[in-house]
Design a protein around this motif. Structure first.
Motif, short mmCIF file in Angstrom:
data_model
loop_
_atom_site.label_atom_id
_atom_site.label_comp_id
_atom_site.label_asym_id
_atom_site.label_seq_id
_atom_site.Cartn_x
_atom_site.Cartn_y
_atom_site.Cartn_z
N MET A 1 0.86 -1.19 0.00
CA MET A 1 0.00 0.00 0.00
C MET A 1 0.89 1.23 0.00
O MET A 1 1.79 1.35 0.79
CB MET A 1 -0.91 0.00 1.23
N LEU A 2 0.56 2.14 -0.88
CA LEU A 2 1.31 3.39 -0.95
C LEU A 2 0.49 4.48 -0.29
O LEU A 2 -0.65 4.72 -0.67
CB LEU A 2 1.60 3.76 -2.42
N ARG A 3 1.03 5.08 0.76
CA ARG A 3 0.33 6.16 1.46
C ARG A 3 1.23 7.40 1.48
O ARG A 3 2.42 7.30 1.67
CB ARG A 3 0.00 5.76 2.90
N THR A 144 -5.52 -2.15 -2.75
CA THR A 144 -5.78 -3.27 -1.85
C THR A 144 -6.75 -4.24 -2.52
O THR A 144 -7.66 -3.81 -3.24
CB THR A 144 -6.38 -2.76 -0.52
N ILE A 145 -6.49 -5.49 -2.31
CA ILE A 145 -7.25 -6.60 -2.95
C ILE A 145 -7.46 -6.36 -4.43
O ILE A 145 -8.54 -6.57 -4.98
CB ILE A 145 -8.59 -6.86 -2.22
N GLY A 146 -6.42 -5.82 -5.07
CA GLY A 146 -6.42 -5.65 -6.52
C GLY A 146 -7.20 -4.46 -7.02
O GLY A 146 -7.40 -4.33 -8.22
N GLU A 147 -7.61 -3.56 -6.15
CA GLU A 147 -8.40 -2.41 -6.60
C GLU A 147 -7.83 -1.14 -5.96
O GLU A 147 -7.49 -1.12 -4.78
CB GLU A 147 -9.86 -2.60 -6.19
N ASP A 148 -7.76 -0.08 -6.76
CA ASP A 148 -7.24 1.20 -6.28
C ASP A 148 -8.23 1.88 -5.35
O ASP A 148 -9.46 1.77 -5.53
CB ASP A 148 -6.94 2.13 -7.45
N PHE A 149 -7.68 2.59 -4.35
CA PHE A 149 -8.54 3.36 -3.43
C PHE A 149 -7.87 4.70 -3.13
O PHE A 149 -6.70 4.92 -3.41
CB PHE A 149 -8.78 2.58 -2.13
N LEU A 342 -9.84 15.76 16.69
CA LEU A 342 -11.21 15.75 16.20
C LEU A 342 -11.20 16.22 14.76
O LEU A 342 -10.55 17.22 14.44
CB LEU A 342 -12.09 16.68 17.05
N GLY A 343 -11.93 15.46 13.88
CA GLY A 343 -11.94 15.83 12.48
C GLY A 343 -12.88 14.96 11.67
O GLY A 343 -13.77 14.30 12.22
N TYR A 344 -12.67 14.98 10.38
CA TYR A 344 -13.49 14.13 9.50
C TYR A 344 -12.56 13.48 8.48
O TYR A 344 -11.51 14.02 8.12
CB TYR A 344 -14.58 14.95 8.83
N ARG A 345 -13.05 12.32 7.97
CA ARG A 345 -12.20 11.54 7.06
C ARG A 345 -13.08 10.61 6.24
O ARG A 345 -14.14 10.17 6.69
CB ARG A 345 -11.17 10.74 7.85
N ALA A 346 -12.62 10.24 5.04
CA ALA A 346 -13.32 9.28 4.18
C ALA A 346 -12.30 8.51 3.39
O ALA A 346 -11.25 9.04 3.03
CB ALA A 346 -14.29 10.01 3.25
N GLU A 347 -12.62 7.25 3.13
CA GLU A 347 -11.74 6.39 2.32
C GLU A 347 -12.63 5.44 1.52
O GLU A 347 -13.54 4.80 2.07
CB GLU A 347 -10.80 5.61 3.23
N ALA A 348 -12.39 5.31 0.19
CA ALA A 348 -13.23 4.46 -0.67
C ALA A 348 -12.44 4.06 -1.91
O ALA A 348 -11.40 4.66 -2.22
CB ALA A 348 -14.51 5.20 -1.05
N PHE A 349 -12.99 3.06 -2.61
CA PHE A 349 -12.38 2.65 -3.88
C PHE A 349 -12.62 3.75 -4.91
O PHE A 349 -13.52 4.57 -4.78
CB PHE A 349 -12.96 1.33 -4.35
N GLY A 389 -13.40 -0.74 1.62
CA GLY A 389 -13.85 -2.13 1.68
C GLY A 389 -14.61 -2.46 2.94
O GLY A 389 -15.25 -3.51 3.02
N GLN A 390 -14.54 -1.55 4.00
CA GLN A 390 -15.28 -1.78 5.23
C GLN A 390 -16.56 -0.97 5.22
O GLN A 390 -16.68 0.05 4.54
CB GLN A 390 -14.42 -1.39 6.45
N THR A 391 -17.52 -1.40 6.05
CA THR A 391 -18.82 -0.74 6.08
C THR A 391 -19.11 -0.07 7.41
O THR A 391 -20.02 0.76 7.50
CB THR A 391 -19.95 -1.76 5.79
#
Length: 527
Positions: A1-3, A144-149, A342-349, A389-391
């Motif tokens: 994973m590249l971060r 991750t798991i073969g898909e970009d996010f 305290l803040g906000y964040r989002a992560e998705a494919f 990938g998580q819900t």
């Protein structure tokens, strides 16, 4: 994973904080002196209640005093000293010498920079009273798991001690005292420099007067010698009389050479303080009007205990040592620190939309020494947004306790702080004793120089009358030329003593002002 993360740190500098705290350290008890500062000159009966009033009264005294120097100077010469161009005319005055010395003195420049440094540290200490705040922006990309996010987020991170023995506040108070110390030290360096310049200036005045007077009487001695030679050649005087005149003339020449060398050394001393590198003779103002002061010892002590830099420095150093001890004891006691965000964040494919949600983190850390060990507890509450990938989000709580065996080293720091406090207290009492002793010593020295000036003034009148009478007797053939020359030698000797007494008087008054913590240019009107 590249971060990859981009952190943006924003430190907010707040304005000056004004406040006071109870239970501040106090200085040791001291003798009760008169609380009001009054002039030492009994003519000036108005009472002074502050340093500003002292300066105002000094300026008034200078204005009322007879002018010591001609204020108009022909700017006819330039003396280059290093990178400083100093303009002066035929006379070197005391104020101009002090100003020139202040321009080139490195110790004074260092003290001024120390004041600026102390002021910067005071600003930093004020900032440290507030929580440490940091805004963090985050961007992530990877596979991750073969898909970009991708992921995006921003949060505010805060760190704040909840309990540490009041360390931040005490550091702030300590920084304020250190700033006052730096200003007082600057005043001390300035007073020392002024006293050094005054001493060199008055010595130069004395030796220049001695040299001028000696040259005048040396010409008279040469005329007497020539007259005696002619009389001896004409067999008008005996050989023993001629030999006596020759011997006295040689004595006069020897004294003139000795005084000239003293004047050269005095000029060298003043040149070094002013940064002058040319060898031309200095011409200082020698017409110093003066009056003999009536000094009140008790009032002088009152002024010294309120203004003397060495005494003030010892007081504040004692307070600094008290704060230092409390800070060290606080560092080696119970400590509770808060760390939160305290803040906000989002992560998705890449094929999904970003759905921002709130997230937070709260951590409380406490440490307390126990014998030779340190007990540490950590409590954490955290809620993070789901990763790609998580819900559902991750809600996390944790509590840990640990014991660092034989890791407590605060006892030596505590002992060192107690030793430093005792040393600072002893230095305070020593400065008080020194102030009392030096004021009395300077007072008696001033009284001695006053008596010396009075004695030499009376002796000077006697020797002048004696020379005038001897000159008349020589004209009437009732006295020899050697007796006339002896009278002139006695007159020059007493004139040298008179100049030396005046130089000692001026210097003693200048030193008396320095010990009291006052910088007055005109010593004959010193308060």
């Amino acid at each position: 994973m590249l971060r990859s993360k981009v952190h943006i740190y924003i430190f907010v500098i707040f304005g000056s904080l004004i406040g006071s705290s109870s239970g501040e350290p106090s200085i040791p008890p001291q003798p009760q002196f008169q609380s009001r500062i009054v002039p030492l000159i009994k003519d000036l009966s108005s009472e002074i209640v502050s340093k500003e009033a002292i300066a105002k009264e000094s300026a008034l005294a200078l204005a009322e005093a007879p002018p010591m120097l001609d204020p108009v100077l022909a700017l006819s010469k330039i003396v280059l000293s290093g990178q400083t161009a100093f303009y002066w005319g035929e006379l070197l005055t005391l104020p101009s010498c002090i100003e020139q010395a202040k321009k080139i003195n490195e110790a004074l420049k260092i003290a001024e920079k120390q004041m600026k440094l102390a002021k910067l540290r005071l600003t930093e200490a004020k900032r440290n009273l507030l929580p440490s705040a940091q805004i963090e922006a985050e961007g992530t990309e990877g596979t991750t798991i073969g898909e970009d996010f991708r992921g995006r987020g921003m949060k505010l991170k805060v760190q704040q001690p909840l309990w540490n023995g009041g360390k931040q506040w005490k550091l702030h108070k300590q920084a304020k005292i250190n700033f006052t110390l730096a200003k007082t030290n600057y005043q001390k360096v300035l007073l020392d420099l002024e006293a050094e310049v005054k001493q060199a200036f008055y010595l130069c005045v004395q030796t220049q007067l001695n040299n001028e007077q000696q040259e005048k009487f040396l010409k008279i001695a040469q005329n007497i010698h020539e007259s005696a030679r002619k009389r001896f050649e004409k067999k008008l005087i005996r050989e023993v009389e001629w030999l006596a005149v020759e011997n006295l003339s040689a004595e006069m020449q020897y004294k003139a050479d000795l005084i000239k060398s003293e004047w050269d050394l005095a000029q060298l001393s003043l040149r070094q303080l002013l940064g002058f590198y040319e060898e031309d003779p200095l011409n200082v103002e020698t017409n110093l009007n003066y009056q003999l002061l009536s000094i009140d010892l008790e009032k002088s002590l009152d002024i010294a205990f309120q203004n003397r830099p060495e005494y003030i420095l010892s007081q504040f150093n004692y307070l600094v040592a008290q704060y230092e001890k409390e800070i060290i004891f606080g560092d080696n006691g119970l400590r509770v620190d808060l760390d939160g965000s305290l803040g906000y964040r989002a992560e998705a494919f890449d094929s999904e939309n970003l759905d921002f949600e709130d997230e937070f983190f709260v951590g409380v850390r406490a440490t307390i020494p126990f014998w030779h060990h340190i007990i540490e507890t950590n409590s954490i509450v955290q809620d993070t947004v789901p990763s790609a990938g998580q819900t559902t989000s991750t809600d996390f709580k944790s509590q840990t306790i640990a014991i660092d065996l034989f890791s407590f080293t605060g006892k030596s720091s505590r002992l060192e702080a107690e030793i430093n406090l005792k040393k600072a207290k002893e230095d305070f009492y020593k400065a008080k004793r020194n102030t009392l002793f030096e004021i009395k010593e300077a007072y008696y020295r001033c009284q001695s120089t006053i008596n010396q000036v009075k004695a030499t003034q009376a002796d000077k009148k006697l020797r002048i009358k004696e020379s005038e009478l001897m000159k008349i007797q020589v004209g009437l053939n009732e006295a020899n030329l050697s007796q006339l020359l002896e009278s002139y030698i006695r007159q020059t000797d007493v004139l040298v003593k008179s100049n030396t007494a005046l130089q000692a008087y001026f210097t003693s008054i200048s030193e008396f002002n320095r010990i009291m913590g006052l910088n007055v240019l005109n010593p004959h009107m010193a308060i």
